[in-house]
Design a protein around this motif. Structure first.
Motif, short mmCIF file in Angstrom:
data_model
loop_
_atom_site.label_atom_id
_atom_site.label_comp_id
_atom_site.label_asym_id
_atom_site.label_seq_id
_atom_site.Cartn_x
_atom_site.Cartn_y
_atom_site.Cartn_z
N GLU A 195 -6.71 2.19 4.62
CA GLU A 195 -6.96 0.78 4.96
C GLU A 195 -7.04 0.58 6.47
O GLU A 195 -7.91 -0.13 6.97
N LYS B 240 0.83 -1.20 0.00
CA LYS B 240 0.00 0.00 0.00
C LYS B 240 0.87 1.26 0.00
O LYS B 240 1.92 1.29 0.63
N GLU C 104 -2.97 4.97 0.94
CA GLU C 104 -3.74 3.72 0.96
C GLU C 104 -3.62 3.02 2.31
O GLU C 104 -4.59 2.46 2.81
#
Length: 171
Positions: free
Chosen positions: A126, A118, A122
């Motif tokens: 997440e 990631k 991100e």
């Protein structure tokens, strides 16, 4: 949540309490003969969650008195959180997302299959999404300890005190 200190605090607690320490991820890796990231990649998350649940139950039945660090998703599948509450003392190490993000950004997340690969943005998204989805399960723990802004000794002592208080009040 990942990097909340489950294994580190679990090992210290087991030492203080004179109990065996069990890391559920380590048990699964040993039994499957591969790392968690490889299990996710090769066999998928549904397979992993099923063996995670089976190993949680088998470890609980095998040992009488131990400290276990589960994976961050363990309480969220099947009836695992209710099962853990019926069969032991559960602790939610509550760490804010910003602290988890800072820690995982520094040390990396390559060993964490759901966070692997990631970007920074991100990764934060997440963690936030996962926390929001899981906090309802985590909050069912018998003990909830806010772990933010404390060193490992303070965090461990707070958990130990809460466990001893819960044990005293249940007798």
């Amino acid at each position: 949540m990942p990097s909340s200190g489950k294994s580190t605090i679990g090992k210290l607690l087991s030492s203080f309490l004179g109990l065996q320490f069990v890391d559920l991820d380590d048990v699964i890796e040993e039994k499957e003969g591969m790392e968690i990231t490889d299990i996710f990649a090769v066999k998928g998350e549904p397979y992993f969650r099923e063996i995670e649940h089976k190993n949680l139950r088998s470890q609980t039945e095998q040992f009488d008195g131990f400290v276990m660090a589960t994976g961050g998703g363990t309480p969220c599948y099947f009836d695992s959180m209710d099962y853990m509450n019926r069969n032991g003392i559960t602790v939610f190490l509550k760490v804010n997302i910003e602290d988890l993000y800072a820690k995982l950004s520094k040390k990396g997340s390559t060993k964490r299959p759901l966070l692997k690969g990631k970007t920074s943005e991100e990764l934060y998204l997440e963690l936030k999404t996962r926390y929001d989805a899981r906090v309802g399960f985590y909050s069912k723990a018998q003990i909830v300890i806010d772990q933010s802004f404390k060193d490992i000794a303070e965090r461990t002592n707070e958990v130990l005190f809460a466990i001893k208080t819960l044990e005293k009040n249940s007798h």
